[in-house]
Design a protein around this motif. Structure first.
Motif, PDB file in Angstrom:
ATOM      1  N   HIS A 219       0.835  -1.172   0.000  1.00  0.00           N
ATOM      2  CA  HIS A 219       0.054  -0.052   0.143  1.00  0.00           C
ATOM      3  C   HIS A 219       0.764   1.387   0.119  1.00  0.00           C
ATOM      4  CE1 HIS A 219      -3.755  -1.865   0.126  1.00  0.00           C
ATOM      5  NE2 HIS A 219      -3.701  -2.105   1.529  1.00  0.00           N
ATOM      6  N   ALA A 220       1.965   1.284   0.745  1.00  0.00           N
ATOM      7  CA  ALA A 220       2.662   2.456   0.828  1.00  0.00           C
ATOM      8  C   ALA A 220       3.519   2.763  -0.345  1.00  0.00           C
ATOM      9  CB  ALA A 220       3.850   2.339   2.184  1.00  0.00           C
ATOM     10  N   LEU A 221       4.235   1.598  -0.799  1.00  0.00           N
ATOM     11  CA  LEU A 221       5.336   1.938  -1.964  1.00  0.00           C
ATOM     12  C   LEU A 221       4.657   1.694  -3.377  1.00  0.00           C
ATOM     13  CD1 LEU A 221       7.858  -0.664  -0.430  1.00  0.00           C
ATOM     14  CD2 LEU A 221       8.249   1.751  -0.702  1.00  0.00           C
ATOM     15  N   ALA A 222       3.568   1.115  -3.624  1.00  0.00           N
ATOM     16  CA  ALA A 222       3.029   1.005  -5.114  1.00  0.00           C
ATOM     17  C   ALA A 222       2.738   2.540  -5.440  1.00  0.00           C
ATOM     18  CB  ALA A 222       1.756   0.092  -4.837  1.00  0.00           C
ATOM     19  N   PRO A 223       1.909   3.341  -4.776  1.00  0.00           N
ATOM     20  CA  PRO A 223       1.670   4.701  -5.433  1.00  0.00           C
ATOM     21  C   PRO A 223       2.955   5.408  -5.690  1.00  0.00           C
ATOM     22  CG  PRO A 223       0.271   4.310  -3.308  1.00  0.00           C
ATOM     23  CD  PRO A 223       1.409   3.114  -3.368  1.00  0.00           C
ATOM     24  N   LEU A 224       4.041   5.299  -4.928  1.00  0.00           N
ATOM     25  CA  LEU A 224       5.359   6.013  -5.137  1.00  0.00           C
ATOM     26  C   LEU A 224       5.820   5.474  -6.380  1.00  0.00           C
ATOM     27  CD1 LEU A 224       6.966   6.213  -1.620  1.00  0.00           C
ATOM     28  CD2 LEU A 224       5.298   7.652  -2.755  1.00  0.00           C
ATOM     29  N   MET A 225       5.669   4.216  -6.649  1.00  0.00           N
ATOM     30  CA  MET A 225       6.512   3.355  -7.614  1.00  0.00           C
ATOM     31  C   MET A 225       5.894   4.024  -8.993  1.00  0.00           C
ATOM     32  SD  MET A 225       7.362  -0.376  -6.283  1.00  0.00           S
ATOM     33  CE  MET A 225       8.461  -0.733  -7.495  1.00  0.00           C
ATOM     34  N   ALA A 226       4.460   4.340  -8.786  1.00  0.00           N
ATOM     35  CA  ALA A 226       3.678   4.942  -9.873  1.00  0.00           C
ATOM     36  C   ALA A 226       4.149   6.224 -10.451  1.00  0.00           C
ATOM     37  CB  ALA A 226       2.465   4.877  -9.619  1.00  0.00           C
ATOM     38  N   VAL A 227       5.122   6.936  -9.564  1.00  0.00           N
ATOM     39  CA  VAL A 227       5.380   8.334  -9.794  1.00  0.00           C
ATOM     40  C   VAL A 227       6.846   8.484  -9.870  1.00  0.00           C
ATOM     41  CG1 VAL A 227       3.374   9.404  -8.845  1.00  0.00           C
ATOM     42  CG2 VAL A 227       5.407   9.088  -7.393  1.00  0.00           C
ATOM     43  N   GLU A 228       7.371   7.504 -10.539  1.00  0.00           N
ATOM     44  CA  GLU A 228       8.882   7.290 -10.620  1.00  0.00           C
ATOM     45  C   GLU A 228       9.371   8.602 -11.314  1.00  0.00           C
ATOM     46  OE1 GLU A 228       9.762   3.617 -11.639  1.00  0.00           O
ATOM     47  OE2 GLU A 228       9.781   2.697  -9.390  1.00  0.00           O
ATOM     48  N   ASN A 229       8.724   9.016 -12.242  1.00  0.00           N
ATOM     49  CA  ASN A 229       8.956  10.019 -13.265  1.00  0.00           C
ATOM     50  C   ASN A 229       9.077  11.280 -12.347  1.00  0.00           C
ATOM     51  OD1 ASN A 229       6.270  10.213 -12.691  1.00  0.00           O
ATOM     52  ND2 ASN A 229       5.902  11.588 -14.393  1.00  0.00           N
ATOM     53  N   ASP A 352     -11.816   2.360 -20.540  1.00  0.00           N
ATOM     54  CA  ASP A 352     -12.518   3.038 -19.507  1.00  0.00           C
ATOM     55  C   ASP A 352     -11.417   3.193 -18.294  1.00  0.00           C
ATOM     56  OD1 ASP A 352     -14.354   3.674 -20.938  1.00  0.00           O
ATOM     57  OD2 ASP A 352     -15.672   1.730 -20.654  1.00  0.00           O
ATOM     58  N   GLN A 353     -10.365   2.703 -18.428  1.00  0.00           N
ATOM     59  CA  GLN A 353      -9.322   2.758 -17.097  1.00  0.00           C
ATOM     60  C   GLN A 353      -9.224   4.247 -16.578  1.00  0.00           C
ATOM     61  OE1 GLN A 353      -6.978  -0.065 -19.423  1.00  0.00           O
ATOM     62  NE2 GLN A 353      -6.048  -0.131 -17.502  1.00  0.00           N
ATOM     63  N   ILE A 354      -8.804   4.403 -15.416  1.00  0.00           N
ATOM     64  CA  ILE A 354      -8.839   5.778 -14.660  1.00  0.00           C
ATOM     65  C   ILE A 354      -7.105   6.026 -14.393  1.00  0.00           C
ATOM     66  CG2 ILE A 354     -11.024   5.928 -13.794  1.00  0.00           C
ATOM     67  CD1 ILE A 354      -9.469   5.171 -10.791  1.00  0.00           C
ATOM     68  N   LEU A 355      -6.384   5.210 -14.531  1.00  0.00           N
ATOM     69  CA  LEU A 355      -4.910   5.061 -14.567  1.00  0.00           C
ATOM     70  C   LEU A 355      -4.239   5.176 -15.774  1.00  0.00           C
ATOM     71  CD1 LEU A 355      -4.058   2.565 -11.423  1.00  0.00           C
ATOM     72  CD2 LEU A 355      -4.643   4.905 -11.362  1.00  0.00           C
ATOM     73  N   GLU A 356      -3.231   6.142 -15.712  1.00  0.00           N
ATOM     74  CA  GLU A 356      -2.554   6.220 -16.997  1.00  0.00           C
ATOM     75  C   GLU A 356      -1.418   5.426 -17.197  1.00  0.00           C
ATOM     76  OE1 GLU A 356      -3.009   8.252 -19.142  1.00  0.00           O
ATOM     77  OE2 GLU A 356      -3.776  10.228 -18.931  1.00  0.00           O
ATOM     78  N   TYR A 357      -1.495   4.318 -16.377  1.00  0.00           N
ATOM     79  CA  TYR A 357      -0.485   3.249 -16.346  1.00  0.00           C
ATOM     80  C   TYR A 357      -1.108   1.836 -16.102  1.00  0.00           C
ATOM     81  CZ  TYR A 357      -0.317   3.914 -11.543  1.00  0.00           C
ATOM     82  OH  TYR A 357      -0.923   3.844 -10.089  1.00  0.00           O
ATOM     83  N   SER A 358      -0.424   0.900 -16.078  1.00  0.00           N
ATOM     84  CA  SER A 358      -0.840  -0.620 -15.693  1.00  0.00           C
ATOM     85  C   SER A 358      -0.419  -0.898 -14.285  1.00  0.00           C
ATOM     86  CB  SER A 358      -0.197  -1.762 -16.625  1.00  0.00           C
ATOM     87  OG  SER A 358      -0.241  -2.711 -15.888  1.00  0.00           O
ATOM     88  N   ALA A 359      -1.514  -0.807 -13.544  1.00  0.00           N
ATOM     89  CA  ALA A 359      -1.407  -0.988 -12.067  1.00  0.00           C
ATOM     90  C   ALA A 359      -0.923  -2.537 -11.851  1.00  0.00           C
ATOM     91  CB  ALA A 359      -2.813  -1.044 -11.496  1.00  0.00           C
ATOM     92  N   THR A 360      -1.060  -3.308 -12.662  1.00  0.00           N
ATOM     93  CA  THR A 360      -0.606  -4.743 -12.454  1.00  0.00           C
ATOM     94  C   THR A 360       0.947  -4.612 -12.494  1.00  0.00           C
ATOM     95  OG1 THR A 360      -2.607  -5.904 -13.257  1.00  0.00           O
ATOM     96  CG2 THR A 360      -0.592  -6.978 -13.464  1.00  0.00           C
ATOM     97  N   SER A 361       1.376  -3.904 -13.498  1.00  0.00           N
ATOM     98  CA  SER A 361       2.856  -4.015 -13.775  1.00  0.00           C
ATOM     99  C   SER A 361       3.781  -3.374 -12.602  1.00  0.00           C
ATOM    100  CB  SER A 361       3.196  -3.016 -15.260  1.00  0.00           C
ATOM    101  OG  SER A 361       4.648  -3.021 -15.122  1.00  0.00           O
ATOM    102  N   VAL A 362       3.064  -2.232 -11.909  1.00  0.00           N
ATOM    103  CA  VAL A 362       3.660  -1.503 -10.766  1.00  0.00           C
ATOM    104  C   VAL A 362       3.597  -2.449  -9.516  1.00  0.00           C
ATOM    105  CG1 VAL A 362       3.328   0.238  -9.131  1.00  0.00           C
ATOM    106  CG2 VAL A 362       3.247   0.630 -11.495  1.00  0.00           C
ATOM    107  N   ASN A 363       2.455  -3.413  -9.377  1.00  0.00           N
ATOM    108  CA  ASN A 363       2.126  -4.093  -8.268  1.00  0.00           C
ATOM    109  C   ASN A 363       3.195  -5.211  -8.276  1.00  0.00           C
ATOM    110  OD1 ASN A 363       0.189  -2.358  -7.399  1.00  0.00           O
ATOM    111  ND2 ASN A 363      -1.437  -3.442  -8.177  1.00  0.00           N
TER     112      ASN A 363
END
Length: 396
Positions: A219-229, A352-363
């Protein structure tokens, strides 16, 4: 209409998953066909009319639901951690689509299983993590990792809306400047969330994927890994410290026949440095503070962002202007996990996804990092610290 099979009808199903699925079924988005567990389903108001099947030891899931194959169902695996990867592999290889709850893998062998599945069957497995599609949704919107139109189509995601203009989409770096420090706290000490007294062994036994690093660090790390840019790539932990609550240890000794070395941690401190030299501190745990404290703080060169992960709001303080901060909040919220389940199903469809990236890949990458953190934590200490329930400070 998407047909759904739910495997696992324990505490998570009764309190969280069933009400969400019932709402989505009422809206005509999905239809829960059957639930499956090794025991009888506990009484639950939501979806009480749905058929239930008992899974006997040694029976593959694919055999138990083979008659449902013509319905092309999506199987949500919400059962004990140690069955996640192997059941996902069994189902995917036999043509089923699977939504998998965290932790996705409890060891490196299981991680390899999931990597192989996603290499060969990328459209049949979705790894879900609710903080990206719920608790940190505003944070990701400001970072430009959520579609800018997410709040423009209120009927798509349960009338989800926010007190934020689209002009702020992707503007986090412009507002606070280059990030200089990040801290995430997911600390739970309330009566509702802060204890494991009535939870199963799979949340406690390290050999079954137990411990709070597995339970909360994703929970803590996945959102941060989504904003590596924005902050750079998070690498292996520079330092990990863990502890266990004294009252928790007494409960485990009473309820479970586990050797002490097999009992998971209830608290962990993790320190990382990203590839752009941004320090990242992550604190996760239960039995702490006597209350819940869930937040992300990102300090930039020009200002600071505070994301409250409990009331789903973001406050940005620019420079010294502490009395006129920018404040945004999610409004008219649907049920918890509503957006998470809907996003996972839409990921299968590729629309119809809301994320600009694949959550599965990040997870998946996040699970790999968490396993490394877990290995480091338990290999580097000979004696694990013990603290009292509700402690304000864990390490002296």
């Amino acid at each position: 209409m998407h047909n759904i099979v739910v495997v696992g009808t324990g505490d998570y199903y009764a309190k969280t998953l069933a009400p969400v699925l019932a709402q989505l079924q009422k809206e005509g988005f999905l239809n829960v066909v059957v639930t499956v567990d090794s025991v009888e389903r506990r009484p639950c108001v939501a979806l009480a009319e749905v058929d239930h099947r008992r899974r006997e030891p040694g029976i593959p899931l694919r055999n138990l639901i083979a008659d449902l194959k013509p319905l092309n169902p999506i199987v949500i695996l919400a059962h004990a951690n140690l069955y996640h990867a192997t059941d996902a592999e069994d189902l995917v290889q036999h043509g089923f689509r699977v939504i998998l709850q965290k932790p996705y893998a409890i060891n490196q062998d299981e991680l390899q299983i999931l990597e192989n599945i996603l290499d060969h069957y990328p459209q049949r497995l979705a790894l879900v993590e609710s903080y990206q599609t719920w608790n940190t949704l505003l944070f990701l919107f400001l970072a430009g990792m959520v579609k800018s139109t997410v709040f423009n189509s209120p009927n798509s995601y349960g009338r989800l809306s926010a007190s934020v203009s689209n002009d702020y989409w992707g503007q986090l770096r412009s507002l606070i400047g280059p990030p200089r420090y990040v801290q995430v706290n997911i600390l739970e000490g309330s009566k509702m969330f802060g204890h494991l007294n009535h939870r199963g062994q799979h949340l406690i036994d390290l050999q079954q994927g137990g411990g709070m690093i597995q339970d909360l660090a994703i929970h803590a790390l996945a959102p941060l890994m989504a904003v590596e840019n924005l902050i750079g790539q998070i690498q292996n932990a520079d330092c990990v410290r863990i502890a266990r609550c004294q009252q928790y240890l007494k409960m485990v000794a009473t309820r479970f026949n586990l050797p002490l070395k097999q009992v998971g941690e209830t608290y962990a401190e993790m320190r990382f440095t990203t590839t752009t030299n941004v320090p990242v501190v992550v604190l996760v745990g239960k039995y702490v503070l006597g209350k819940d404290q869930r937040n992300i703080t990102m300090v930039g060169e020009f200002g600071t962002m505070h994301c409250n992960l409990t009331n789903l709001s973001v406050t940005i303080i620019l420079g010294e202007e502490i009395f006129s901060p920018l404040t945004f909040a999610l409004q008219r919220l649907p049920l918890v996990h509503y957006t998470t389940i809907k996003e996972a199903i839409n990921e299968f469809l590729g629309q119809d996804q809301i994320l600009e990236y694949s959550a599965t890949s990040v997870n998946l990458r996040c699970q790999s990092l968490v396993l490394e953190v877990l290995r480091s934590a338990h290999q580097s200490v000979s004696t694990i610290s013990v603290y009292s329930d509700g402690a304000q400070q864990i390490f002296v």
